[in-house]
Design an enzyme around this catalytic site. Structure first.
Site, PDB file in Angstrom:
ATOM      1  N   THR A  67       4.724   2.524   5.416  1.00  0.00           N
ATOM      2  CA  THR A  67       3.351   2.019   5.598  1.00  0.00           C
ATOM      3  C   THR A  67       2.632   2.904   6.600  1.00  0.00           C
ATOM      4  O   THR A  67       3.225   3.312   7.602  1.00  0.00           O
ATOM      5  CB  THR A  67       3.330   0.557   6.094  1.00  0.00           C
ATOM      6  OG1 THR A  67       2.010   0.265   6.599  1.00  0.00           O
ATOM      7  CG2 THR A  67       4.320   0.273   7.205  1.00  0.00           C
ATOM      8  N   GLY A  97       0.844  -1.205   0.000  1.00  0.00           N
ATOM      9  CA  GLY A  97       0.000   0.000   0.000  1.00  0.00           C
ATOM     10  C   GLY A  97       0.869   1.241   0.000  1.00  0.00           C
ATOM     11  O   GLY A  97       1.888   1.282   0.688  1.00  0.00           O
ATOM     12  N   ARG A 133      -5.395  -2.568   8.989  1.00  0.00           N
ATOM     13  CA  ARG A 133      -5.550  -4.023   8.903  1.00  0.00           C
ATOM     14  C   ARG A 133      -5.401  -4.770  10.239  1.00  0.00           C
ATOM     15  O   ARG A 133      -6.352  -4.875  10.997  1.00  0.00           O
ATOM     16  CB  ARG A 133      -4.563  -4.565   7.873  1.00  0.00           C
ATOM     17  CG  ARG A 133      -5.141  -5.768   7.188  1.00  0.00           C
ATOM     18  CD  ARG A 133      -4.396  -6.202   5.958  1.00  0.00           C
ATOM     19  NE  ARG A 133      -3.138  -5.557   5.706  1.00  0.00           N
ATOM     20  CZ  ARG A 133      -2.697  -5.271   4.496  1.00  0.00           C
ATOM     21  NH1 ARG A 133      -3.432  -5.567   3.460  1.00  0.00           N
ATOM     22  NH2 ARG A 133      -1.536  -4.702   4.323  1.00  0.00           N
ATOM     23  N   ASP A 152       5.485  -4.856   5.790  1.00  0.00           N
ATOM     24  CA  ASP A 152       6.045  -6.159   6.174  1.00  0.00           C
ATOM     25  C   ASP A 152       5.938  -7.212   5.064  1.00  0.00           C
ATOM     26  O   ASP A 152       6.832  -8.036   4.902  1.00  0.00           O
ATOM     27  CB  ASP A 152       5.468  -6.656   7.505  1.00  0.00           C
ATOM     28  CG  ASP A 152       3.966  -6.868   7.454  1.00  0.00           C
ATOM     29  OD1 ASP A 152       3.321  -6.351   6.508  1.00  0.00           O
ATOM     30  OD2 ASP A 152       3.431  -7.544   8.336  1.00  0.00           O
ATOM     31  N   ASP A 165       0.398   1.893   8.474  1.00  0.00           N
ATOM     32  CA  ASP A 165      -0.077   1.058   9.590  1.00  0.00           C
ATOM     33  C   ASP A 165       0.841   1.065  10.816  1.00  0.00           C
ATOM     34  O   ASP A 165       0.411   0.714  11.910  1.00  0.00           O
ATOM     35  CB  ASP A 165      -0.247  -0.400   9.138  1.00  0.00           C
ATOM     36  CG  ASP A 165      -1.394  -0.574   8.155  1.00  0.00           C
ATOM     37  OD1 ASP A 165      -2.135   0.395   7.937  1.00  0.00           O
ATOM     38  OD2 ASP A 165      -1.545  -1.679   7.606  1.00  0.00           O
ATOM     39  N   ASP A 172       3.101  -1.060  11.562  1.00  0.00           N
ATOM     40  CA  ASP A 172       2.992  -2.414  12.127  1.00  0.00           C
ATOM     41  C   ASP A 172       4.298  -3.198  12.000  1.00  0.00           C
ATOM     42  O   ASP A 172       4.289  -4.418  11.872  1.00  0.00           O
ATOM     43  CB  ASP A 172       1.844  -3.173  11.441  1.00  0.00           C
ATOM     44  CG  ASP A 172       2.015  -3.237   9.930  1.00  0.00           C
ATOM     45  OD1 ASP A 172       2.910  -2.549   9.393  1.00  0.00           O
ATOM     46  OD2 ASP A 172       1.271  -3.971   9.272  1.00  0.00           O
ATOM     47  N   ARG A 206       0.801  -4.998  -4.998  1.00  0.00           N
ATOM     48  CA  ARG A 206       1.101  -6.226  -4.256  1.00  0.00           C
ATOM     49  C   ARG A 206       1.201  -7.326  -5.312  1.00  0.00           C
ATOM     50  O   ARG A 206       0.209  -7.662  -5.954  1.00  0.00           O
ATOM     51  CB  ARG A 206      -0.011  -6.518  -3.242  1.00  0.00           C
ATOM     52  CG  ARG A 206      -0.134  -5.406  -2.192  1.00  0.00           C
ATOM     53  CD  ARG A 206      -1.128  -5.772  -1.096  1.00  0.00           C
ATOM     54  NE  ARG A 206      -1.122  -4.759  -0.049  1.00  0.00           N
ATOM     55  CZ  ARG A 206      -1.983  -3.746   0.034  1.00  0.00           C
ATOM     56  NH1 ARG A 206      -2.931  -3.611  -0.868  1.00  0.00           N
ATOM     57  NH2 ARG A 206      -1.896  -2.867   1.015  1.00  0.00           N
TER      58      ARG A 206
HETATM   59  O1  F6P Z   1      -1.348  -1.522   4.651  1.00  0.00           O
HETATM   60  C1  F6P Z   1      -1.911  -0.297   4.427  1.00  0.00           C
HETATM   61  C2  F6P Z   1      -3.400  -0.403   4.260  1.00  0.00           C
HETATM   62  O2  F6P Z   1      -3.917   0.893   4.001  1.00  0.00           O
HETATM   63  C3  F6P Z   1      -4.152  -1.053   5.415  1.00  0.00           C
HETATM   64  O3  F6P Z   1      -4.355  -0.172   6.480  1.00  0.00           O
HETATM   65  C4  F6P Z   1      -5.416  -1.477   4.723  1.00  0.00           C
HETATM   66  O4  F6P Z   1      -6.009  -2.560   5.383  1.00  0.00           O
HETATM   67  C5  F6P Z   1      -4.935  -1.894   3.357  1.00  0.00           C
HETATM   68  O5  F6P Z   1      -3.727  -1.214   3.143  1.00  0.00           O
HETATM   69  C6  F6P Z   1      -5.907  -1.592   2.249  1.00  0.00           C
HETATM   70  O6  F6P Z   1      -5.381  -2.092   1.065  1.00  0.00           O
HETATM   71  P1  F6P Z   1      -5.976  -1.793  -0.361  1.00  0.00           P
HETATM   72  O7  F6P Z   1      -5.633  -0.364  -0.711  1.00  0.00           O
HETATM   73  O8  F6P Z   1      -5.271  -2.753  -1.240  1.00  0.00           O
HETATM   74  O9  F6P Z   1      -7.441  -1.980  -0.271  1.00  0.00           O
END
Ligand code: F6P
Length: 326
Positions: free
Chosen positions: A130, A15, A176, A107, A132, A134, A76
Site C-alpha cells: 500500500t 488499491g 486516506r 489493512d 499509504d 498505514d 476491493r
Molecule cells: O489506499 C491507497 C489509496 O491510494 C489511498 O491513499 C486513497 O485514499 C485510496 O487508495 C483511493 O482509492 P481509489 O483508487 O479506489 O479511489
C-alpha cells in the site's frame, strides 16, 4: 493446522501500489523453487469467488519486476465481507487443491484474510502492499517509497512555478487516514506546513503565520495536505483566500499519479524480500501472520494484531517540520 502446504495461491487486493508485481514474482518463483504449485488469483478476493484462478509458471512473471500496477489486477471486493462469499471462495480454492494463500494488500485486505483464516483451514500470509504506509508492525510497505518520490518530483516542479509567481500553493497528496505521504514528501520538499490526519491542525495559527509572512514580504508558501485532512486542499485554500484575498493561492491535487509508475529500487527490494519471506512462512508453518521489515530484519505479526494497530507519527518528525520550515 499441521498439513503440509503444497499448492499456494497469490493475489493482490485493495488499491494497487508500485512493487506489487515484484512481490508476485518473488512469491511465484520462491514457491516453484521449493516445489510448490503456485496459482494466481485474479482481481483480489473477487477472483476467489468467481474462480478466476490461473496456474503460474516461472515465465508467467518474467519482465514484470519493473512494472507498476499488478498483473493479477486488484479490487476491493464487497462480496468477501459476506460469509456466503467467503464460503464460495473457499470451495473454489479447494477445487484447485490450494492450501495456502499469500495476500498482497493493505489493512482492509488483511482484515478479510484474518476472517477467512479463522473460518477455514487455509493459512493466510499478508504482504503489506500500500502506498499509504498505514500498517503498524513494519517500517515499510510496498509502494510507499515510489509514491513519495513521485510526489516529491511533482512538488519540486510546482515549487518552480510557485516561486516565479510569488504564490501560495496548497498541494494535496494521497493517504486516506494516514499522513505519511504528506509528512515525508512535505519534509523532503521544504513545505512550510504539513497537514495530516494524525495531528490536530491549528488552521488559525497557519493563517496568522501567513499574514505575518505577507507583512514581511514572504510571498511563497508551500502547504502539503493529506487528502483525508480538513476537507482536503480546496478547503484549506478557501480559508486562506478568505483571510488573504490579495494573495494568489493555487491548489494542486496529485491524485492517482502517486499510485502508478515503475517501482523504485527500494520498493523492488522490499517486495522481493517480503514475497520470499511469505512463502517461507507457509513452508515453516508460520501461519496467519503478515510479513514486515523492522530494523532491516524480517518481522512477523499475527494478522489479527495487524488489523488492530495503526502506525503512529513520531513527535520528533513534527518538531522537524516546525523547526526546518521557520
Ligand atoms: O489506499 C491507497 C489509496 O491510494 C489511498 O491513499 C486513497 O485514499 C485510496 O487508495 C483511493 O482509492 P481509489 O483508487 O479506489 O479511489
Amino acid at each position: 493446522m499441521d498439513k503440509k502446504v503444497t499448492k499456494i495461491g497469490v493475489l493482490t487486493s485493495g488499491g494497487d501500489s508500485p512493487g506489487m508485481n515484484a512481490a508476485i514474482r518473488a512469491v511465484v518463483r520462491t514457491g516453484i523453487y521449493f516445489d510448490l504449485e503456485v496459482y494466481g488469483i485474479m482481481r483480489g478476493y473477487a477472483g476467489m469467488i468467481d474462480n478466476d484462478i490461473i496456474k503460474m509458471e516461472s515465465r508467467s512473471v518474467a519482465n514484470i519486476i519493473q512494472r507498476g500496477g499488478t498483473i493479477l489486477k486488484t479490487g476491493r471486493c464487497k462480496e468477501f465481507f459476506d460469509a456466503a462469499g467467503r464460503k464460495k471462495a473457499y470451495e473454489n480454492l479447494k477445487k484447485h487443491g490450494i492450501n495456502g494463500l499469500v495476500i498482497i494488500g493493505g489493512d482492509g485486505s488483511f482484515r478479510g484474510a484474518q476472517v477467512f483464516s479463522n473460518e477455514f483451514d487455509i493459512p493466510c500470509i499478508g504482504v503489506p502492499g500500500t502506498i499509504d504506509k498505514d500498517i503498524a508492525g513494519t517500517d515499510f510497505t510496498i509502494g510507499f517509497d515510489t509514491a513519495v518520490n513521485t510526489a516529491v518530483e511533482a512538488i519540486d516542479k510546482i515549487r518552480d512555478t510557485m516561486d516565479a509567481h510569488d504564490r501560495i500553493f496548497v498541494i494535496e497528496v494521497m493517504g486516506r487516514d494516514s499522513g505519511y505521504i504528506a509528512l515525508h514528501s512535505g519534509i523532503a520538499t521544504g513545505a512550510e506546513n504539513i497537514l495530516i490526519p494524525e495531528k490536530e491542525t491549528d488552521i488559525e495559527g497557519i493563517l496568522s503565520a501567513l499574514m505575518e509572512k505577507e507583512r514581511r514580504q514572504k510571498l511563497v508558501n508551500l502547504i502539503v495536505v493529506a487528502e483525508g485532512k480538513f476537507g482536503g486542499a480546496n478547503e484549506v485554500a478557501n480559508a486562506i483566500k478568505e483571510r488573504l484575498p490579495q494573495q494568489e493561492v493555487r491548489v494542486c491535487i496529485l491524485g492517482h499519479i502517486q499510485r502508478g509508475g515503475s517501482p523504485s529500487c527500494f520498493d523492488r527490494l522490499v517486495a522481493s524480500r517480503m514475497g520470499f519471506a511469505a512463502v517461507e512462512c507457509l513452508l515453516e508453518s508460520r501461519y496467519n501472520v503478515f510479513v514486515g521489515i523492522v530494523n532491516n530484519r524480517m518481522h512477523y505479526i499475527p494478522l489479527n494484531e495487524a488489523v488492530k494497530k495503526k502506525q503512529r507519527v513520531s513527535e520528533d518528525w513534527m518538531k522537524i517540520v516546525k523547526i526546518l520550515s521557520s
